[in-house]
Design an enzyme around this catalytic site. Structure first.
Site, mmCIF file in Angstrom:
data_model
loop_
_atom_site.group_PDB
_atom_site.id
_atom_site.type_symbol
_atom_site.label_atom_id
_atom_site.label_comp_id
_atom_site.label_asym_id
_atom_site.label_seq_id
_atom_site.Cartn_x
_atom_site.Cartn_y
_atom_site.Cartn_z
ATOM 1 C CE LYS A 1 30.017 64.604 56.206
ATOM 2 N NZ LYS A 1 31.039 65.855 56.096
ATOM 3 C CG PHE B 1 20.816 66.444 63.468
ATOM 4 C CD1 PHE B 1 20.469 66.750 62.648
ATOM 5 C CD2 PHE B 1 20.974 64.280 63.969
ATOM 6 C CE1 PHE B 1 20.781 65.048 61.256
ATOM 7 C CE2 PHE B 1 20.459 63.790 63.533
ATOM 8 C CZ PHE B 1 20.570 64.022 62.016
ATOM 9 C CG HIS C 1 28.522 62.829 58.117
ATOM 10 N ND1 HIS C 1 29.012 63.432 58.970
ATOM 11 C CD2 HIS C 1 27.279 62.706 58.542
ATOM 12 C CE1 HIS C 1 29.057 64.307 59.414
ATOM 13 N NE2 HIS C 1 27.048 65.160 59.464
ATOM 14 C CB CYS D 1 27.989 66.617 61.647
ATOM 15 S SG CYS D 1 26.816 65.269 62.244
ATOM 16 C CD GLU E 1 27.399 71.722 52.138
ATOM 17 O OE1 GLU E 1 28.663 72.463 51.847
ATOM 18 O OE2 GLU E 1 27.184 70.390 51.751
ATOM 19 C CG HIS F 1 27.369 69.006 56.442
ATOM 20 N ND1 HIS F 1 28.129 68.295 57.068
ATOM 21 C CD2 HIS F 1 26.148 68.453 55.687
ATOM 22 C CE1 HIS F 1 27.882 68.019 57.909
ATOM 23 N NE2 HIS F 1 26.144 68.505 57.361
#
Length: 416
Positions: free
Chosen positions: A338, A404, A343, A166, A317, A306
């Site tokens: 998002k 990831f 996402h 991502c 975060e 994010h």
């Protein structure tokens, strides 16, 4: 080595769950619209998650001839469409640009998942005789996106794809930025695309227990920072930017949305899927981006986080933001777009960079929608731009994406 050069953004393009052009996308962001709805790309009846943020009303025949789009996976089609809009917006092709000095660096975390799935299923249903499409490999490989954009426009500069889950799009933006800064190109088309709303995409993320299962109310399922969040909502589409060396853009009279002033990268070095709960990698990436940009924490007006709507990721975060920005954290507008787009995985950084640039252009911060029951574990003294867009002169915007594998990236734009 060439001296460091300034880099500006001269073109934007987007095809998203909120709209199939950059202006339509902005209208969806501005009005706090959710792009989530029941999945139409396949029958999801047996899946734990039966909704997603699909691109709506897209017809490939409106953009490609039939023979052409048969050779492209959907993620590549989305990338070419968004790049075409950004290139047209920049006026680049009408300027007599030296195409040897124009490159394409693109991002995709997964590439042609739909093509891979279809070909493997077809083989499995057969008698073992290999009957694969000659377009299978070119459709599947992630670099078909940058390749097709380059071929269509005759751009002969640096050309490749970054794949870091991502974080892919932000990595592509940083790589394109550095190619221009170091004098390796004058113009770069960059961003990212993804089209993973397939049986294997949805099933795989369900197996990881990463996605929301709020099937009774998809529009409210993506809810970053809300106590009742239960996972991310899968999205698709593409966001594209034209980056250009400042003097080159100035010489041809190009409009300039903003200057790209910094990019940071780091690794959690912690776990293949889970974020480091301490947020140390996220702290490091934001410090790296601020250092590269040559600015202080006090100068940032807006952070597009994010913010995927996962129980662990959102809190980590925000704790990192508090650590990096300290006393200035409460003065910053924070939002997760998002909450509206879902996402886009490897395409997230592209559409979120476009969101930051349009927020600067319109002096309006898009909201975090579905934030109704604040998570008591997350500091609600921060301004999450809840539910409704807020007017603000955004001079400096930061966009964070994490993937990831522990990949962290952050880019920073400044109004000219």
């Amino acid at each position: 080595m060439s001296s460091i050069r300034r880099v500006v953004v001269t073109g934007l393009g987007a095809i998203t769950p909120l709209g199939n052009t950059a202006p339509a996308y902005w209208e969806g962001l501005r009005t706090g619209t959710s792009g989530a709805a029941a999945i139409t790309r396949f029958d999801p009846a047996k899946f734990k998650t039966r909704f997603a943020c699909e691109v709506k009303g897209y017809e490939p025949d409106n953009f490609f001839d039939r023979k052409e789009h048969r050779k492209m996976d959907l993620f590549t089609q989305f990338g070419v469409v968004a790049a075409d809009e950004a290139i047209a917006d920049s006026g680049l092709l009408e300027s007599g640009v030296n195409k040897d000095r124009v490159g394409v660096i693109w991002g995709s975390g997964i590439g042609g998942l739909k093509s891979l799935q279809e070909e493997c299923i077809a083989f499995g249903r057969g008698d073992g005789t290999p009957r694969y499409s000659p377009f299978f490999i070119p459709r599947m490989i992630a670099d078909s996106s940058s390749g097709n954009i380059s071929i269509k426009n005759g751009f002969r500069g640096p050309n490749y794809v970054t794949t870091s889950a991502c974080a892919s799009s932000n990595d592509s933006i940083i790589a394109a930025f550095n190619n221009i800064r170091l004098g390796l190109a004058d113009v770069m088309v960059t961003g990212g695309s993804e089209a993973a709303i397939t049986e294997s995409g949805v099933g795989g993320f369900n197996a990881l227990k990463a996605m929301s299962e709020r099937n009774d109310d998809p529009a409210s399922a993506s809810r970053p920072y809300d106590k009742d969040r239960d996972g991310f909502v899968l999205g698709e589409g593409s966001g594209a930017l034209v980056l250009e060396e400042y003097e080159h853009a100035k010489a041809r009279g190009a409009k300039m949305y903003a200057e790209l002033i910094g990019g940071g990268m780091s690794s959690d070095a912690y776990h293949i899927t889970a974020p480091d709960p301490s947020g140390s990698g996220v702290v490091l990436v934001m410090h790296n981006a601020l250092r590269d940009a040559g600015i202080t924490a006090a100068e940032v007006d807006y952070i597009n986080t994010h913010g995927t709507s996962t129980p662990l990721g959102d809190g980590a975060e925000i704790k990192a933001i508090e650590q990096v920005f300290g006393e200035f954290a409460e003065q910053i507008n924070i939002s997760s777009t998002k909450s509206m787009t879902g996402h886009l995985l490897g395409g997230a950084g592209g559409v979120e960079a476009v969101a930051c640039l349009l927020a600067m252009h319109h002096s309006l911060v898009p909201p975090t929608i579905n934030l109704h029951t604040p998570d008591p574990e997350i500091n609600q003294a921060l301004n999450f731009t809840p539910n409704v867009a807020q007017a603000r002169d955004v001079r400096v915007a930061m966009s964070n994406t994490f993937g990831f594998g522990g990949h962290n990236t952050s880019v920073i734009f400044r109004k000219l």
